[in-house]
Scaffold this motif. Structure first.
Motif, PDB file in Angstrom:
ATOM      1  N   LEU A  61       0.966  -1.172   0.147  1.00  0.00           N
ATOM      2  CA  LEU A  61      -0.059   0.015   0.043  1.00  0.00           C
ATOM      3  C   LEU A  61       0.982   1.320  -0.031  1.00  0.00           C
ATOM      4  CD1 LEU A  61      -2.883   1.088  -0.011  1.00  0.00           C
ATOM      5  CD2 LEU A  61      -3.016   1.055   2.437  1.00  0.00           C
ATOM      6  N   LEU A  62       1.979   1.200   0.677  1.00  0.00           N
ATOM      7  CA  LEU A  62       2.905   2.335   0.684  1.00  0.00           C
ATOM      8  C   LEU A  62       3.501   2.398  -0.505  1.00  0.00           C
ATOM      9  CD1 LEU A  62       4.504   4.468   2.297  1.00  0.00           C
ATOM     10  CD2 LEU A  62       6.139   2.570   2.909  1.00  0.00           C
ATOM     11  N   GLY A  63       3.802   1.447  -1.656  1.00  0.00           N
ATOM     12  CA  GLY A  63       4.029   1.611  -2.877  1.00  0.00           C
ATOM     13  C   GLY A  63       3.064   2.354  -3.957  1.00  0.00           C
ATOM     14  N   VAL A  64       1.829   1.875  -3.442  1.00  0.00           N
ATOM     15  CA  VAL A  64       0.798   2.674  -4.059  1.00  0.00           C
ATOM     16  C   VAL A  64       0.653   3.968  -3.842  1.00  0.00           C
ATOM     17  CG1 VAL A  64      -1.708   2.836  -4.589  1.00  0.00           C
ATOM     18  CG2 VAL A  64      -0.427   0.465  -4.519  1.00  0.00           C
ATOM     19  N   TYR A  65       0.847   4.414  -2.480  1.00  0.00           N
ATOM     20  CA  TYR A  65       0.664   5.774  -2.300  1.00  0.00           C
ATOM     21  C   TYR A  65       1.797   6.592  -2.972  1.00  0.00           C
ATOM     22  CZ  TYR A  65      -2.677   4.695   1.272  1.00  0.00           C
ATOM     23  OH  TYR A  65      -3.933   4.062   2.067  1.00  0.00           O
ATOM     24  N   THR A  66       3.166   5.966  -2.716  1.00  0.00           N
ATOM     25  CA  THR A  66       4.300   6.575  -3.372  1.00  0.00           C
ATOM     26  C   THR A  66       4.050   6.716  -4.995  1.00  0.00           C
ATOM     27  OG1 THR A  66       5.596   5.759  -1.736  1.00  0.00           O
ATOM     28  CG2 THR A  66       6.608   6.436  -3.495  1.00  0.00           C
ATOM     29  N   ALA A  95       2.901  10.606  -9.421  1.00  0.00           N
ATOM     30  CA  ALA A  95       2.059  10.725 -10.748  1.00  0.00           C
ATOM     31  C   ALA A  95       1.402  12.086 -10.391  1.00  0.00           C
ATOM     32  CB  ALA A  95       1.228   9.364 -10.856  1.00  0.00           C
ATOM     33  N   LEU A  96       0.893  12.283  -9.225  1.00  0.00           N
ATOM     34  CA  LEU A  96       0.125  13.728  -8.875  1.00  0.00           C
ATOM     35  C   LEU A  96       0.970  14.892  -9.150  1.00  0.00           C
ATOM     36  CD1 LEU A  96      -2.416  12.868  -6.527  1.00  0.00           C
ATOM     37  CD2 LEU A  96      -2.750  12.733  -9.054  1.00  0.00           C
ATOM     38  N   ILE A  97       2.138  14.743  -8.716  1.00  0.00           N
ATOM     39  CA  ILE A  97       3.188  15.723  -8.941  1.00  0.00           C
ATOM     40  C   ILE A  97       3.690  15.985 -10.461  1.00  0.00           C
ATOM     41  CG2 ILE A  97       5.771  16.453  -8.510  1.00  0.00           C
ATOM     42  CD1 ILE A  97       5.315  15.061  -5.761  1.00  0.00           C
ATOM     43  N   PHE A  98       3.619  14.964 -11.176  1.00  0.00           N
ATOM     44  CA  PHE A  98       3.939  15.028 -12.526  1.00  0.00           C
ATOM     45  C   PHE A  98       2.592  15.579 -13.306  1.00  0.00           C
ATOM     46  CE2 PHE A  98       3.815  13.435 -16.801  1.00  0.00           C
ATOM     47  CZ  PHE A  98       5.057  13.504 -17.459  1.00  0.00           C
ATOM     48  N   ALA A  99       1.397  15.150 -12.878  1.00  0.00           N
ATOM     49  CA  ALA A  99       0.159  15.639 -13.509  1.00  0.00           C
ATOM     50  C   ALA A  99       0.202  16.981 -13.312  1.00  0.00           C
ATOM     51  CB  ALA A  99      -1.028  14.908 -12.871  1.00  0.00           C
ATOM     52  N   ASN A 100       0.355  17.483 -12.189  1.00  0.00           N
ATOM     53  CA  ASN A 100       0.539  19.079 -12.060  1.00  0.00           C
ATOM     54  C   ASN A 100       1.557  19.721 -12.712  1.00  0.00           C
ATOM     55  OD1 ASN A 100      -0.865  21.364 -10.602  1.00  0.00           O
ATOM     56  ND2 ASN A 100       0.232  20.729  -8.506  1.00  0.00           N
ATOM     57  N   ILE A 101       2.829  19.463 -12.549  1.00  0.00           N
ATOM     58  CA  ILE A 101       3.939  20.177 -13.298  1.00  0.00           C
ATOM     59  C   ILE A 101       3.850  20.281 -14.683  1.00  0.00           C
ATOM     60  CG2 ILE A 101       6.447  20.194 -13.738  1.00  0.00           C
ATOM     61  CD1 ILE A 101       6.681  19.062 -11.013  1.00  0.00           C
ATOM     62  N   SER A 136      -2.021  11.178 -16.439  1.00  0.00           N
ATOM     63  CA  SER A 136      -1.489  10.759 -14.966  1.00  0.00           C
ATOM     64  C   SER A 136      -2.513  10.926 -13.922  1.00  0.00           C
ATOM     65  CB  SER A 136      -0.458  11.710 -14.640  1.00  0.00           C
ATOM     66  OG  SER A 136       0.780  11.579 -15.431  1.00  0.00           O
ATOM     67  N   THR A 137      -3.361  11.833 -13.982  1.00  0.00           N
ATOM     68  CA  THR A 137      -4.568  12.121 -13.038  1.00  0.00           C
ATOM     69  C   THR A 137      -5.393  11.003 -13.211  1.00  0.00           C
ATOM     70  OG1 THR A 137      -4.344  14.418 -13.125  1.00  0.00           O
ATOM     71  CG2 THR A 137      -6.374  13.459 -12.201  1.00  0.00           C
ATOM     72  N   ARG A 138      -5.720  10.465 -14.425  1.00  0.00           N
ATOM     73  CA  ARG A 138      -6.666   9.374 -14.670  1.00  0.00           C
ATOM     74  C   ARG A 138      -5.969   7.905 -14.216  1.00  0.00           C
ATOM     75  NH1 ARG A 138      -7.902  12.288 -20.383  1.00  0.00           N
ATOM     76  NH2 ARG A 138      -9.576  13.322 -19.664  1.00  0.00           N
ATOM     77  N   VAL A 139      -4.897   7.944 -14.272  1.00  0.00           N
ATOM     78  CA  VAL A 139      -4.156   6.734 -14.074  1.00  0.00           C
ATOM     79  C   VAL A 139      -4.438   6.659 -12.399  1.00  0.00           C
ATOM     80  CG1 VAL A 139      -1.849   5.681 -13.508  1.00  0.00           C
ATOM     81  CG2 VAL A 139      -2.438   6.332 -15.770  1.00  0.00           C
ATOM     82  N   CYS A 140      -4.178   7.546 -11.621  1.00  0.00           N
ATOM     83  CA  CYS A 140      -4.443   7.498 -10.294  1.00  0.00           C
ATOM     84  C   CYS A 140      -6.052   7.409  -9.896  1.00  0.00           C
ATOM     85  CB  CYS A 140      -3.948   9.070  -9.554  1.00  0.00           C
ATOM     86  SG  CYS A 140      -2.416   9.273  -9.722  1.00  0.00           S
TER      87      CYS A 140
END
Length: 145
Positions: free
Chosen positions: A82-87, A92-98, A104-108
């Motif tokens: 679960l920690l790996g999923v959160y990481t 991915a969200l940092i990438f989606a934002n930048i 990337s948002t859809r993947v999450c």
């Protein structure tokens, strides 16, 4: 009643719901808000409302940080996975934002929605035993950002 009065009443209600929630309910509330933030970010990205998208992506990252920090990896066999999923989701969200990357948002969303459903099912199926399981897994110190 003024708009401020309605907003204040809504905030009071939300605060009370959080303060009185069991650890299992807090976890499901966090996941619900996480998915809501991701859905709102996706919509904002689709219409190129980058300020709104960023706000929702940052809030989703805050929730993931809370979930990550409260995860007790030494007390639960599934915690490392679960920690790996959160990481992964956080990166991915940092990438989606930048990069303003809606994919990337859809993947999450695709990754985290089944977890949200699973936690809801666990809390509903065993209301008396779900709280200790969740509390052991996440430390019972969840807060809502």
């Amino acid at each position: 009643m003024t708009m401020y009065g309605i907003d204040a009443r809504r905030a009071d209600y939300a605060r009370e719901a959080i303060l009185n929630a069991s650890p299992a309910r807090l976890l499901t509330m966090l996941y619900d808000r996480l998915i809501l933030d991701l859905q709102r970010a996706e919509i904002a990205q689709d219409i190129e409302d980058w300020d709104s998208a960023s706000k929702h992506l940052l809030h989703a990252q805050d929730i993931l940080a809370e979930l990550t920090s409260s995860l007790k990896v030494d007390e639960w066999d599934g915690a490392d996975a679960l920690l790996g999923v959160y990481t992964f989701a956080t990166k991915a969200l940092i990438f989606a934002n930048i990069h303003r990357d809606v994919e990337s948002t859809r993947v999450c969303i695709t990754l985290l929605e089944p977890l949200r459903q699973t936690w809801h099912e666990a809390a509903a199926q065993a209301p008396d035993t779900a709280a200790p399981i969740v509390e052991r897994a996440v430390g019972g110190t969840l807060g809502v950002a």
